[in-house]
Design an enzyme around this catalytic site. Sequence first.
Site, PDB file in Angstrom:
ATOM      1  N   MET A  46      56.390   0.128 -33.002  1.00 18.84           N
ATOM      2  CA  MET A  46      56.749   1.442 -33.523  1.00 18.84           C
ATOM      3  C   MET A  46      58.140   1.842 -33.029  1.00 18.84           C
ATOM      4  SD  MET A  46      53.268   3.759 -33.416  1.00 18.84           S
ATOM      5  CE  MET A  46      52.983   3.599 -31.639  1.00 18.84           C
ATOM      6  N   CYS A 105      59.517   5.079 -34.323  1.00 21.53           N
ATOM      7  CA  CYS A 105      59.693   6.518 -34.558  1.00 21.53           C
ATOM      8  C   CYS A 105      58.324   7.135 -34.864  1.00 21.53           C
ATOM      9  CB  CYS A 105      60.656   6.781 -35.721  1.00 21.53           C
ATOM     10  SG  CYS A 105      60.089   6.108 -37.298  1.00 21.53           S
ATOM     11  N   CYS A 152      56.512   5.882 -37.963  1.00 17.15           N
ATOM     12  CA  CYS A 152      55.698   4.672 -37.792  1.00 17.15           C
ATOM     13  C   CYS A 152      54.270   5.046 -37.396  1.00 17.15           C
ATOM     14  CB  CYS A 152      56.306   3.771 -36.721  1.00 17.15           C
ATOM     15  SG  CYS A 152      57.930   3.107 -37.115  1.00 17.15           S
ATOM     16  N   TYR A 196      53.888  -3.965 -37.031  1.00 19.15           N
ATOM     17  CA  TYR A 196      53.081  -3.404 -35.947  1.00 19.15           C
ATOM     18  C   TYR A 196      51.999  -4.395 -35.508  1.00 19.15           C
ATOM     19  CZ  TYR A 196      55.126   0.503 -38.498  1.00 19.15           C
ATOM     20  OH  TYR A 196      55.981   1.314 -39.164  1.00 19.15           O
ATOM     21  N   CYS A 219      62.175  33.962 -38.227  1.00 17.05           N
ATOM     22  CA  CYS A 219      63.473  33.281 -38.293  1.00 17.05           C
ATOM     23  C   CYS A 219      64.029  33.231 -39.709  1.00 17.05           C
ATOM     24  CB  CYS A 219      63.357  31.872 -37.724  1.00 17.05           C
ATOM     25  SG  CYS A 219      64.925  30.959 -37.816  1.00 17.05           S
ATOM     26  N   CYS A 257      66.962  34.815 -37.830  1.00 18.30           N
ATOM     27  CA  CYS A 257      68.116  33.925 -37.712  1.00 18.30           C
ATOM     28  C   CYS A 257      68.858  33.730 -39.030  1.00 18.30           C
ATOM     29  CB  CYS A 257      67.662  32.555 -37.206  1.00 18.30           C
ATOM     30  SG  CYS A 257      66.524  32.590 -35.823  1.00 18.30           S
ATOM     31  N   CYS A 297     100.128  19.547 -19.946  1.00 17.53           N
ATOM     32  CA  CYS A 297      99.135  19.297 -20.999  1.00 17.53           C
ATOM     33  C   CYS A 297      98.466  17.947 -20.766  1.00 17.53           C
ATOM     34  CB  CYS A 297      99.805  19.309 -22.376  1.00 17.53           C
ATOM     35  SG  CYS A 297     100.401  20.935 -22.864  1.00 17.53           S
ATOM     36  N   CYS A 298      97.162  17.911 -20.938  1.00 14.91           N
ATOM     37  CA  CYS A 298      96.342  16.688 -20.806  1.00 14.91           C
ATOM     38  C   CYS A 298      96.284  16.170 -19.374  1.00 14.91           C
ATOM     39  CB  CYS A 298      96.849  15.553 -21.701  1.00 14.91           C
ATOM     40  SG  CYS A 298      96.964  15.995 -23.434  1.00 14.91           S
TER      41      CYS A 298
END
Length: 560
Positions: free
Chosen positions: A18, A20, A23, A73, A132, A137, A557-558
């Site tokens: 598997m 994810c 799966c 699998y 939401c 949101c 700078c940097c």
Amino acid sequence: MAQSEIQHQTAQLDITGMTCTHCAATIQKLLLRQPGVREARVDYPTGKGIVVFDPKQIRPEQIQQVIDQTPSYRVSRMDIGLLVSPKEENGYDYRLIIIGGGSAAFAAAIRAEELGLKTLMINDGLPIGGTCVNVGCVPSKTLIRTAEAAFHARHSFFDAVRPRGADIDFPRVIRDKQQLVETLRQQKYLNVVQDFEHLKILSGHARLDDSHTVVVDEKMRYTGEKILLATGSRPRIPDIPGLKEVGYLTNRSLFELEEKPESLTIMGAGYVGCEIATAYRRLGVKIRIIEFTDRILRSQTPDISEELARHMQAEGIEIWPNFRAKRLERKAAGIQITGQFPDGRQHTFLEPGHVVVATGIQANVEGLGLEAVGVQLAGNGHIAVNDFMQTSVPHIYAAGDVANTPAYVYTAAYEAKIAVNHAFAGGREAIDYRVLPWVIFTDPQVAGVGMDEAQADQLGIPYEVSKLSLREIPRALAARDTRGFIKLIRHAETDQLLGARVVAPEGGELIMTLSLAMKYRIPVQELAAQLFPYLTLQEGIKLAALAFSKDVQKLSCCAS
């Protein structure tokens, strides 16, 4: 043998291959199609599965063959045990009953479907999607972005650029907002579950009749092995004489007004009040905020409150701190508001437009029957939960705004998944908000993670603070927008980041970097040594880290 004594067997499987959660869901569906398989749960993170089956209809080796015959699998180990099971679904109508229809409810339903659990969701109040997508949101942030576009059409940080202004079609703004709400409600909620095999959704008011029984609209009764309370919250309305009589708005009703208000008096200067003030002022509405404490965003340190207040006031937003409303009356010309200052002085003014209440939230717990079954509340009126989202009744869980946890849409989904995993998959992951990032969508934005210096001081932790003005960040100088600062709080002895606060345009885009630095214990010196792209606001993190040991004004700078 009686129905309640039917013997089934369990197969506990170790599954390889598997990659994810999809799966795991695929394997579950394959198993559940087999005659004799009564229940199947497969968990991708642990690589384990549990199958409850009738040995008269299917043998253990046949279960293994179902998995081993797939291209990817394999079963590496299988243990068989005896299960004395009550009637179907362990004697209950459903394995899981979810009360609520928002982000926590849907996250729970998605995980329950992955585990093959027969699930009932009961929604009441707001439409599917909860706070939401409907009134929180989504509508607030699209209005904030609309207002930002109008602001930049009228204002420029560059002297050489002269904006010509903007024509705002306010009714169209609200209609476009509503269209987005309806689209996301369909795409991100209803469409997601439309093909679920084990989920049933009902509309109606649910209450607990006992710890396993839910009554819907006082007509239908359903029993569940486990119950998840995900009923959310609503605006808290203060008990002020005359408030109900004059009529008031909250975020639920304000966002529906298609006629632009002349003016708004906002009661409350927390994140909701400040976001509303920013958006509606830029849309051309006169704004006044009244706040009974001494400053806006009282939960943050004073420097954050002062910085944001300065920019809000520069845009014409009136802020009245230390003003407690005492009485409201409807007059011919508007709403008369009488209040009092801490020294006892009273002041009365007229609001010709609307009063908006933004004084916090309260949990939707009324009418749920919690007392009858022994579900306890925390001191703030929200449901008390442990680190696995269990209430005081162990098989009843709570998640989202109704629980005594941070009230964000992303934490609601996180909590619901933890609850379902703990209830049905043996999950031992506990909620952990030590590195929780958050954002307030004003302009400049306010974002944070971990503790601030006041909290570190209260805990007796030795700390140091680096506070870098955006005037020291090349990106902000190039954009001619140097509003705000980046503040890092580190442990003085270990160099570990304790927390961070950002006040900056798009400051919310920085906070995840700092959250990950805390999660993976990256020392501040290491942040200072990293290569951040030049002329990005992210470079400000490096400069703030450098500022613990160097004067950044003396760096080229940097340079590091």
